[in-house]
Write a protein that holds these residues in place. Sequence first.
Motif, PDB file in Angstrom:
ATOM      1  N   UNK A  33     129.793  52.620 -73.639  1.00 46.32           N
ATOM      2  CA  UNK A  33     129.913  53.445 -72.442  1.00 46.32           C
ATOM      3  C   UNK A  33     131.124  52.982 -71.656  1.00 46.32           C
ATOM      4  N   UNK A  40     133.999  52.027 -53.453  1.00 44.73           N
ATOM      5  CA  UNK A  40     132.740  51.716 -52.784  1.00 44.73           C
ATOM      6  C   UNK A  40     131.842  50.841 -53.667  1.00 44.73           C
ATOM      7  N   UNK A  41     132.276  50.582 -54.867  1.00 43.66           N
ATOM      8  CA  UNK A  41     131.493  49.721 -55.747  1.00 43.66           C
ATOM      9  C   UNK A  41     130.596  50.465 -56.712  1.00 43.66           C
ATOM     10  N   UNK A  42     130.528  51.783 -56.567  1.00 44.66           N
ATOM     11  CA  UNK A  42     129.633  52.539 -57.454  1.00 44.66           C
ATOM     12  C   UNK A  42     130.241  52.662 -58.844  1.00 44.66           C
ATOM     13  N   UNK A  43     129.411  52.477 -59.843  1.00 37.92           N
ATOM     14  CA  UNK A  43     129.838  52.655 -61.232  1.00 37.92           C
ATOM     15  C   UNK A  43     129.573  54.097 -61.644  1.00 37.92           C
ATOM     16  N   UNK A  45     129.660  56.831 -64.563  1.00 39.41           N
ATOM     17  CA  UNK A  45     129.714  56.944 -66.020  1.00 39.41           C
ATOM     18  C   UNK A  45     130.769  57.962 -66.429  1.00 39.41           C
ATOM     19  N   UNK A  94     118.231  48.599 -77.434  1.00 36.76           N
ATOM     20  CA  UNK A  94     118.641  49.066 -76.105  1.00 36.76           C
ATOM     21  C   UNK A  94     117.945  48.314 -74.994  1.00 36.76           C
TER      22      UNK A  94
ATOM     23  N   UNK B   3     121.366  60.199 -55.634  1.00 35.10           N
ATOM     24  CA  UNK B   3     121.640  59.181 -56.634  1.00 35.10           C
ATOM     25  C   UNK B   3     120.739  57.986 -56.438  1.00 35.10           C
ATOM     26  N   UNK B   4     121.076  56.902 -57.119  1.00 37.65           N
ATOM     27  CA  UNK B   4     120.312  55.666 -56.993  1.00 37.65           C
ATOM     28  C   UNK B   4     120.635  55.037 -55.637  1.00 37.65           C
ATOM     29  N   UNK B  91     123.367  45.223 -58.781  1.00 37.98           N
ATOM     30  CA  UNK B  91     123.413  46.656 -59.046  1.00 37.98           C
ATOM     31  C   UNK B  91     122.131  47.116 -59.712  1.00 37.98           C
ATOM     32  N   UNK B 104     123.055  55.301 -68.018  1.00 41.08           N
ATOM     33  CA  UNK B 104     122.437  55.018 -66.726  1.00 41.08           C
ATOM     34  C   UNK B 104     123.362  55.406 -65.581  1.00 41.08           C
ATOM     35  N   UNK B 106     124.340  54.414 -61.706  1.00 39.18           N
ATOM     36  CA  UNK B 106     124.270  53.206 -60.899  1.00 39.18           C
ATOM     37  C   UNK B 106     124.264  53.500 -59.406  1.00 39.18           C
ATOM     38  N   UNK B 107     123.595  52.629 -58.675  1.00 41.03           N
ATOM     39  CA  UNK B 107     123.710  52.624 -57.224  1.00 41.03           C
ATOM     40  C   UNK B 107     124.984  51.916 -56.805  1.00 41.03           C
ATOM     41  N   UNK B 108     125.192  51.831 -55.499  1.00 42.84           N
ATOM     42  CA  UNK B 108     126.401  51.191 -54.989  1.00 42.84           C
ATOM     43  C   UNK B 108     126.254  49.688 -54.860  1.00 42.84           C
TER      44      UNK B 108
END
Lengths: 110, 115
Positions: A33, A40-43, A45, A94, B3-4, B91, B104, B106-108
Amino acid sequence: GMPVEQNPPALSLYEGAESGLRCNFSTTMKGVQWFQQNHRGRLITLFYLAQGTKENGRLKSTFNSKERYSTLHIKDAQLEDSGTYFCAVESNNYAQGLTFGLGTRVSVFP
Amino acid sequence: NAGVIQTPRHKVTGKGQEATLWCEPISGHSAVFWYRQTIVQGLEFLTYFRNQAPIDDSGMPKERFSAQMPNQSHSTLKIQSTQPQDSAVYLCASSLSGGDNQAPLFGEGTRLSVL
C-alpha cells in the motif's frame, strides 16, 4: 536490516515535473500500500496492490512481488503533492498488520 | 462521514502518569488497528481488533501498554507509567473487515509528549 526500504529519503520537485519513488522489501510480500501523509498528519491511502500496476490521475504505482519492489510515479507534480509518502507491505498473515518504510519526504516548489 | 476520529489530538503527560488515547473507527468498519509513529522507528504496528476481539497484539510493548475495544464505536489505547520514550504519534486506522484488499483509513493521530 529494515524489511522495507524507501528511496530516496527526500525529493524536491518543481511544479509540472515528474519523478519516481521506490520501495524495496527484504522478503516476498502479499501486497503493498502507498500512503501520503499530509501536513495534518493524516495518512491518505493512494493505492493498494497485490500485483501489477494501478493508475489514478497523475499517480501510478507498480508492484513486483517476485523482484520484491514497488514504485510510485508522480507526473505533473502539483503543490498539493507535497508530503511524506509511505509504502507499507502486507505479509501473508494480514493479522500482523502493515510494515511501513521510513517514507520519502516530497517537496514541490512553484 | 468524518473518517476515523482520534482524541485528544495532543496530550502532554509527566513521566510516570497514565495516558489514555481514544479512537472512533468509521461506522460499519469491523477492523481497528493501532500504530505508533516516531522519527527514529517510523510507523510501527501495535495491535489489531476485528469485531471488537483482539486478533494480534504482537507489536504492543509487553509492559505498560494495553488496548481495548469495549464496543464497535470506540477503541482505547492505555499507557501506564508513561516514559519519555513513549513520546510518539499514535495512529488509529479502521477498515471494513481487515482482510485482503481492505486498505485501512487512518485518523490524524494523537501526539503524546511525555516530559
